[in-house]
Every structure is written in structure tokens, then in C-alpha cells.
Motif scaffolding. Structure first.
Motif, short mmCIF file in Angstrom:
data_model
loop_
_atom_site.label_atom_id
_atom_site.label_comp_id
_atom_site.label_asym_id
_atom_site.label_seq_id
_atom_site.Cartn_x
_atom_site.Cartn_y
_atom_site.Cartn_z
N THR A 391 0.84 -1.19 0.00
CA THR A 391 0.00 0.00 0.00
C THR A 391 0.88 1.24 0.00
OG1 THR A 391 -1.40 1.35 1.46
CG2 THR A 391 -0.40 -0.56 2.43
N VAL A 392 0.35 2.31 -0.58
CA VAL A 392 1.09 3.57 -0.73
C VAL A 392 0.14 4.73 -0.91
CG1 VAL A 392 1.28 3.33 -3.25
CG2 VAL A 392 2.86 4.82 -2.04
N GLY A 393 0.57 5.90 -0.52
CA GLY A 393 -0.14 7.12 -0.89
C GLY A 393 -0.61 7.95 0.27
N GLU A 394 -1.01 7.30 1.32
CA GLU A 394 -1.44 8.01 2.53
C GLU A 394 -1.39 7.00 3.67
OE1 GLU A 394 -5.67 8.95 2.58
OE2 GLU A 394 -5.95 7.66 0.86
N PRO A 395 -1.47 7.50 4.89
CA PRO A 395 -1.47 6.53 5.98
C PRO A 395 -2.68 5.61 5.83
CG PRO A 395 -1.25 8.79 6.80
CD PRO A 395 -1.60 8.88 5.34
N ILE A 396 -2.50 4.34 6.10
CA ILE A 396 -3.63 3.42 5.96
C ILE A 396 -4.29 3.24 7.33
CG2 ILE A 396 -2.08 1.38 6.06
CD1 ILE A 396 -4.22 -0.06 4.31
N TRP A 419 6.17 4.08 2.73
CA TRP A 419 6.14 5.53 2.78
C TRP A 419 7.24 6.10 1.88
CZ3 TRP A 419 9.81 9.23 3.95
CH2 TRP A 419 9.33 10.54 3.89
N TRP A 420 6.84 6.96 0.97
CA TRP A 420 7.80 7.64 0.10
C TRP A 420 7.10 8.73 -0.66
CZ3 TRP A 420 8.11 6.49 -5.49
CH2 TRP A 420 7.10 5.63 -5.94
N GLN A 421 7.80 9.39 -1.57
CA GLN A 421 7.25 10.57 -2.26
C GLN A 421 7.82 10.66 -3.67
OE1 GLN A 421 9.25 13.31 0.61
NE2 GLN A 421 7.16 13.97 1.05
N THR A 422 7.15 11.47 -4.50
CA THR A 422 7.69 11.78 -5.83
C THR A 422 9.16 12.20 -5.70
OG1 THR A 422 5.51 12.62 -6.44
CG2 THR A 422 7.34 13.24 -7.88
N GLU A 423 9.42 12.99 -4.69
CA GLU A 423 10.74 13.56 -4.49
C GLU A 423 11.79 12.53 -4.10
OE1 GLU A 423 7.89 14.61 -3.28
OE2 GLU A 423 7.74 16.79 -3.25
N THR A 424 11.37 11.45 -3.43
CA THR A 424 12.36 10.50 -2.92
C THR A 424 12.69 9.41 -3.95
OG1 THR A 424 10.79 8.95 -1.92
CG2 THR A 424 11.49 10.81 -0.55
N GLY A 510 7.83 17.15 4.62
CA GLY A 510 6.51 17.77 4.70
C GLY A 510 5.51 16.93 5.48
N ASP A 511 5.97 15.83 6.05
CA ASP A 511 5.08 14.95 6.82
C ASP A 511 5.41 15.01 8.31
OD1 ASP A 511 3.53 13.92 4.74
OD2 ASP A 511 4.96 12.34 4.30
N GLY A 512 4.37 14.85 9.11
CA GLY A 512 4.58 14.68 10.53
C GLY A 512 4.63 13.19 10.85
N GLY A 619 -6.36 10.34 -6.17
CA GLY A 619 -7.12 9.74 -5.08
C GLY A 619 -6.84 10.31 -3.70
N LYS A 620 -6.08 11.39 -3.62
CA LYS A 620 -5.83 11.99 -2.30
C LYS A 620 -6.97 12.96 -1.97
CE LYS A 620 -0.91 11.77 -1.65
NZ LYS A 620 -0.45 11.17 -2.90
N ILE A 621 -7.45 12.86 -0.76
CA ILE A 621 -8.51 13.77 -0.33
C ILE A 621 -7.95 15.19 -0.28
CG2 ILE A 621 -9.99 14.37 1.62
CD1 ILE A 621 -9.98 11.31 2.28
C1 WTA Z 1 1.89 10.52 1.59
C2 WTA Z 1 3.45 8.88 -3.56
C3 WTA Z 1 1.62 7.60 4.88
C4 WTA Z 1 2.85 11.38 2.36
C5 WTA Z 1 4.47 7.74 -3.55
C6 WTA Z 1 3.86 11.80 1.32
C7 WTA Z 1 2.09 8.31 2.76
C8 WTA Z 1 3.00 11.95 0.09
C9 WTA Z 1 2.48 7.00 2.39
C10 WTA Z 1 3.76 11.73 -1.20
C11 WTA Z 1 2.38 5.97 3.38
C12 WTA Z 1 2.74 8.31 0.68
N1 WTA Z 1 1.95 6.32 4.61
N2 WTA Z 1 1.67 8.60 4.00
N3 WTA Z 1 2.67 4.70 3.12
N4 WTA Z 1 2.87 7.04 1.10
N5 WTA Z 1 2.25 9.09 1.67
O1 WTA Z 1 4.51 12.44 -4.06
O2 WTA Z 1 2.15 12.49 2.86
O3 WTA Z 1 2.24 11.41 -4.63
O4 WTA Z 1 4.52 13.00 1.65
O5 WTA Z 1 4.14 10.05 -3.74
O6 WTA Z 1 1.98 10.94 0.23
O7 WTA Z 1 2.88 11.69 -2.29
P1 WTA Z 1 3.42 11.44 -3.75
#
Ligand code: WTA
Length: 655
Positions: A391-396, A419-424, A510-512, A619-621
Motif C-alpha cells: 500500500t502507498v499514498g497516505e497513511p492506511i 512511505w515515500w514521495q515523488t521527491e524520494t 513535509g510529513d509529521g 485519489g488523495k482527499i
Molecule cells: C503521503 C506517492 C503515509 C505522504 C508515492 C507523502 C504516505 C505523500 C504513504 C507523497 C504511506 C505516501 N503512509 N503517507 N505509506 N505514502 N504518503 O509524491 O504524505 O504522490 O509526503 O508520492 O503521500 O505523495 P506522492
């Protein structure tokens, strides 16, 4: 600066260790093994990554220097030369994988295609030759605006092959959004399709390209159009070309360009909280290595796996974990054109059954939608091939995690919450499924080589179970290199938010987050999603989890609204399960439910029932919009990423 506290209230204690059976064959088999790897990498990250670069990738020329770090600018494998399309294709052709399925594609109307490594290589070479004929040279940028068809991946790999950085624009974006990105990237060519199939309709795409180019984008000379839907499509003479016309008769050989490790591979735009989208730049060597290794270890990729990531190639997840990561590993990657829809709510499970998918990777928002559609859909299919879920994208929410584990994973599949980001570029905090016991809602621990921490605004580590800002202390190969055309914005956004400490720069995501007593990370969402009630900062996700654990609630989004007494008050937007009606009685029940789950502090001041929540196309709120609604303000700022405007209009009317 005064230091706000970030308090975490989620108390999830369940622990799910990997099964002995899973661990036995996994790349990383024990927690000890992970810990040893982690310690070795932390002691000498350069050595750690250099060894992997040597063993996992093919280099035309080895690097002279592993890392050059002039904060905030990192360069990896200087002097090294390679090509990611060579690593994804050519090197497999001299092995038994030559005729292995590289890409299995399922179209929404039920058509399908399988491309072996040899076939994919040929098509990529052909497209590379065609785009060269259209005048694209190494270093020129190419826009890709495609439905989820094999040619989307082929186009990316063809660009990489000739050293032309691509910028993929999600096919759901509007003509304006496309135009902005093409202008910013100064794209020379656009690769698109007549359209694609989604939710039982042929969605035209080329027409959006026409609109984007209507008043001219001076850099764009040509448009290459793949035929998918066969709908009538306007072709501008001299500018637009059908792919099938140019493909006929073109050679299936094209040498991969020799690229420097730090040559730009792609730009991917991501919307900031304010202002115009940022062009996140990734380069060749570090990104290739990082996506390869993270995909291999966190998803335990084996040669027998059938791996399916449901993202769109328009997002980083599609780049790293549909295309580059899996193919670099020689894996079989599945691509699906469609989406669950009323005519076939179980279509995802059909795909799993049809191809015997073993690894399935999706987003919490999709999981919540599956829950809403009902478990009879997955239950009616044979999902026994699955061995790992992601799973990815937001906390589940733990509730959704448990459902995913039980209904989809048959209680046997580990869940990797990445947990990761476009930037990482790739996974940063994630379980290694053969080694890491998981806890629902926690992304667990950092990947080896990732020196993560939770700090206050001065860069000091906060204590156990204290909320703070999630940072990374040492560069990693997959990190973004800059914001395209705006290095200043790169520095300001990511490196100056937290003060450099003793000369050490901290990457601020940018995350807590908080780290618990066992070293597990609990990502609490974007820092701007944190609510401060009476000086206590509450992660919105945690209140949402409490709400979703009530049987009537399908989905919930929580925001703060200004409150004289408490600073902020909690407002919850709630969509209900079928068979429930919003009422004052239910509103009170839900408030009490939150109080009993979390405490009086988190009691929502207001609950608003809604059929749907406003979401981005990924799909992000969109909490920013909900915040404006909750506090009765005009909606301002960019709403171009909103998936369905009518949701917002309905919420406004109901206000
Ligand atoms: C959030 C998507 C909690 C987070 C790969 C991050 C997550 C942002 C998780 C990046 C996770 C992504 N648990 N939060 N497993 N995965 N996020 O750039 O806030 O579309 O900073 O990359 O999504 O979103 P992005």
C-alpha cells in the motif's frame, strides 16, 4: 520560533510477524539481517550503495566517485556511464529471460497483450528510432500524455534509450494542466493516443493535446499518436503522426545512448500546497539503482512473481514501480487500463485470478472503495496466487489494513506499507516482508541506507512517541536533484524548513510522524493536515481511523476550523456505508465514538455527511478545500487537480 507539539493518538498494538514459510525464500529473511544491513549502511552509506551499484546494474563505464554532496545538491556515481533502458531490457536478452513476459497488459474492454523482454525491446527500439526521426535528440524533453496501454511504458523507455528526458502528464489532467507542464519543460515532442477506455467509455485524449497546443507551445514541433480507441481523431498536417504509420518499416535495433550517471532521466510534476506545480527532476544512475533495490527487497521480487501495481504511469508510483523498478529486475509487470466500475466492481480480482498475480500493490483509498463495494466481489474470485500485498499514498487506517489482510490477503500475505514521495524516487520507510513484523498503520522502519529521524523545528530529535517532523539526514541515490528551472525553490521547500544542524542539512519531507518505543515510524500525514486543538496537535488520519472503525462509516476526512477557545475545532466529512442515512442521532453517535476511541480532545465539533469526498485525480482527499468549506471561506487556489467538481458543488450547496 515557538515549537508546536504534534501529538499522536493512534494506539495500535497488534503485531503481525512474517510467516516462516514466507521468510524462508525471501531475499531478506530475518529482522537481524535487516538490522545488520541497516547498521552497515548507516556506518558507510557510500560503500553500501557502491557495492549494490556494482552487483545490481550494468555500467558501460564504472564511476570515479560514489557521492559528491554539496548541500542541497547531491551527485551519485560521478563519471559512471549507463542507460536505464539497457538495464531494463538489453541485459535480460542474453539470459533465459529473453522470452519471459516483461509486460502483461489487460485492456478495460477485455483485450489483452503480453510482451516478452525481446518483444518489448523491439518495440522500444522502434519507437526510439521514430522519435529520433522526428528530430528529438539527447537532452530534448518529450511530453507523454497517455492512457494505461503498453505504449505508455514503451514511450518512457524509448525516451530513456535515446537520452531524451520524459515528462509524463497523467491522462486525467486537463488541457490547461498539460499545457503548463509542456511549457515549463519546453517539450519538443508530445506522445499521446487517440484515447483510452475507462469506466466503460472511450475517453478522448488527443483532443486535449490539440487544446493544449491551440495557441501554440513554441517548443512543440510534433505529436506522435498511438491508436487505441479508433475514434475519429483530428490530425494536424505536418505536426501529427500516427505511430502505426511510422512504426511500419522502422528498424527494431537502436543502440542505447551512453548516459552519464547524473544525466536527467525525467521530470515529473507534483502539485505543491501553493503555487504552480514543481518539476521534480530525477537522474539516471542513482534512480536506476534505488528503484531496483527497493523494489527487489521491499516486494521480495522473485523470478516467478507476477507483480501488479495498480497506479497510473502518470504518477511516480507508476514510474518507479510499474516500469523502471520491475523491468530492471527482470520481473513480470502487469498493467491494467481500467478501473473498478458499476458494471464490474470485481474487475481487479478478475485480473488477479486471470494472471495469477502474486504481488499486488495499491492505495488505501482504493482499499476503502473495495470495502464499500463489499467483500463478496473478492470472495467470488480465486485470489490464492497472492503472496504479498502493498500500500502507498497516505497513511492506511488500521481498519482498512485488517480488511486488506483478511479479505484480499487471506491472512497469509504480509502487507508492505511503503512511505515515500515523488521527491524520494523510491521507498523510504517500509517493511522488508520476510524480516519485519508489521503493525497496521505503521510503515515500520527505514530502508537500509536511509537515515531517517523525527525532529523539532531546530532539528533536534524528539523523544519516543513524540510527534515531530519526518526528515532524512543523509543523501540517498534516488533523491530528487532539483526543481526543474528553479533550484531556489528546491532549496527553500526541502532544505531550509528545518534549520541545518551543526552544518548537517536535513531533507524535510513535509510529513509529521512519531517513532514508537520499538523504533517503528507512524506517519501522521502532511504537516498541514495536522490540527491543533487547545495546543495539542492531532493527526487528522487518526481521527479518521476512529470514524472509519464505526460500522456506518465508509470514508472520513477530518480538518480543522478556527475556534476562538481551542485554536482549532475538529470538523469531519463523512460518507456512509450503503444502508445508512445521515441524521442528528448518528452524528451524536459518531462524536461519542471518536471520544471513546481517542478521547474528548478529538471530539468533532461538527460532522457533515456527504456522498463523496473531493479528491485529486490520484485519489488523495483535498483537505485544503474541505478546510475552506469548514470555515465558511471562499475556495481559493488551484482546483485543477480535483477529480470531480460536482462533489465540491454539492458540498457547498449543503453548507
Ligand atoms: C503521503 C506517492 C503515509 C505522504 C508515492 C507523502 C504516505 C505523500 C504513504 C507523497 C504511506 C505516501 N503512509 N503517507 N505509506 N505514502 N504518503 O509524491 O504524505 O504522490 O509526503 O508520492 O503521500 O505523495 P506522492
Amino acid at each position: 520560533m515557538s515549537q508546536p507539539t504534534i501529538e499522536s493518538i493512534l494506539k495500535e498494538k497488534r503485531l503481525f510477524p512474517p510467516s516462516a514459510e514466507f521468510s524462508q525464500t525471501a531475499h531478506i529473511k530475518h529482522l537481524d539481517e535487516y538490522q545488520k544491513l541497516y547498521e552497515r549502511a548507516a556506518a558507510d552509506p557510500e560503500q553500501f550503495w557502491a557495492e549494490l551499484a556494482e552487483s545490481e546494474l550494468h555500467w558501460f563505464k564504472k564511476w570515479d566517485r560514489v557521492l559528491d554532496w554539496q548541500p542541497p545538491n547531491a551527485q551519485w556515481f560521478l563519471g559512471g556511464q549507463l542507460n536505464i533502458s539497457y538495464n531494463c531490457l538489453d541485459r535480460h536478452l542474453t539470459t533465459w529471460r529473453k522470452n519471459k513476459a516483461a509486460l502483461i497488459w489487460e485492456g478495460e474492454p477485455g483485450d489483452s497483450r503480453t510482451l516478452t523482454y525481446a518483444q518489448l525491446h523491439r518495440e522500444v527500439c522502434q519507437m526510439a528510432n521514430v522519435i529520433k526521426q522526428l528530430g528529438v535528440k539527447k537532452g530534448d524533453r518529450v511530453g507523454i500524455y497517455m492512457p494505461m496501454i503498453p505504449e505508455a511504458a514503451i514511450a518512457m523507455l524509448a525516451c530513456a534509450r535515446i537520452g531524451a528526458p520524459h515528462t509524463v502528464v497523467f491522462g486525467g489532467f486537463s488541457a490547461e494542466a498539460l499545457r503548463d507542464r509542456l511549457v515549463d519543460a519546453e517539450a519538443k515532442l508530445v506522445i499521446t493516443a487517440d484515447g483510452g477506455f475507462r469506466k466503460d467509455a472511450a475517453i478522448p485524449l488527443k483532443i486535449q493535446v490539440d487544446k493544449a497546443l491551440e495557441h501554440g507551445v513554441s517548443s512543440v514541433d510534433n505529436v506522435l499518436v498511438v491508436q487505441r480507441t479508433g475514434e475519429k481523431t483530428h490530425m494536424e498536417p505536418g505536426r501529427d503522426h500516427w505511430w502505426h504509420d511510422l512504426q511500419a518499416g522502422v528498424s527494431g535495433h537502436c543502440d542505447a545512448e551512453v548516459m552519464d550517471s547524473e544525466d536527467m532521466l525525467f521530470i515529473l510534476y507534483t502539485s505543491g500546497t501553493t503555487g504552480k506545480p514543481k518539476g521534480v527532476v530525477h537522474t539516471t544512475g542513482g534512480y536506476n539503482l534505488y528503484t531496483h533495490v527497493t523494489n527487489k527487497w521491499a516486494f521480495d521480487l522473485q523470478d516467478t512473481d507476477v507483480y501488479w501495481c495498480t497506479a497510473d504511469v502518470g504518477w511516480i508510483t507508476g514510474h518507479s514501480y510499474i516500469v523502471y523498478g520491475p523491468l530492471s529486475n527482470g520481473a513480470t509487470t502487469v498493467m491494467y487500463e481500467g478501473a473498478p466500475r458499476s458494471s464490474n466492481p470485481g474487475c481487479f480480482w478478475d485480473v488477479v485470478e486471470k494472471y495469477g498475480v502474486t504481488i499486488f500493490y495499491t492505495a488505501p483509498t482504493a482499499i476503502r472503495a473495495f470495502i464499500k463495494m463489499g467483500e463478496h466481489h473478492p470472495n467470488a474470485r480465486d485470489l490464492s496466487s497472492l503472496r504479498l500485498l502493498g500500500t502507498v499514498g497516505e497513511p492506511i487506517n488500521p481498519e482498512a489494513w485488517i480488511w486488506y489482510h483478511r479479505v484480499i490477503g487471506g491472512e497469509r500475505c504480509p502487507i508492505v506499507d511503503t512511505w515515500w514521495q515523488t521527491e524520494t524516487g523510491g521507498f523510504m520507510i517500509t517493511p522488508l516482508p520476510g524480516a519485519t513484523p508489521t503493525k497496521p498503520g505503521s510503515a515500520t522502519m527505514p530502508f537500509p541506507g536511509i537515515l531517517a529521524d523525527v525532529v523539532d523545528l531546530d532539528g533536534n530529535s524528539v523523544g519516543e512517541n513524540q510527534g515531530g517532523y519526518l526528515v532524512v539526514k543523509h543523501p540517498w541515490p534516488g533523491m530528487m536533484r532539483t526543481v526543474y528551472g528553479d533550484p531556489d525553490r528546491f532549496r527553500r521547500t526541502y532544505w531550509e524548513h528545518i534549520a541545518p544542524k551543526d552544518g548537517q542539512y536535513l531533507y524535510f519531507a513535509g510529513d509529521g510522524a512519531r517513532r514508537d518505543e520499538t523504533g517503528y515510524y507512524w506517519v501522521m500525514g502532511r504537516v498541514d493536515d495536522v490540527i491543533s486543538v487547545s495546543g495539542h496537535r492531532l493527526g487528522t488520519m487518526e481521527i479518521e481511523s476512529a470514524l472509519v472503525s464505526h460500522p456506518s462509516v465508509a470514508e472520513a476526512a477530518v480538518v480543522g476550523k478556527p475556534d476562538e477557545l481551542r485554536g482549532e475545532a475538529v470538523v469531519a466529512f463523512v460518507s456512509l456505508e450503503d444502508g445508512y442515512q445521515g441524521s442528528e442521532d448518528l452524528e451524536n453517535q459518531l462524536k461519542e465514538h471518536v471520544v471513546s476511541e481517542i478521547g474528548a480532545l478529538a471530539r468533532p465539533a461538527e460532522i457533515r455527511f456527504t456522498d463523496d469526498l473531493p479528491k485529486t485525480r490520484s485519489g488523495k482527499i483535498m483537505r485544503r478545500l474541505l478546510r475552506s468549506l469548514a470555515s465558511g471561506e471562499e475556495i481559493s487556489g488551484d482546483t485543477s487537480t480535483l477529480q470531480d467538481r460536482s462533489v465540491l458543488d454539492k458540498l457547498r450547496e449543503g453548507a
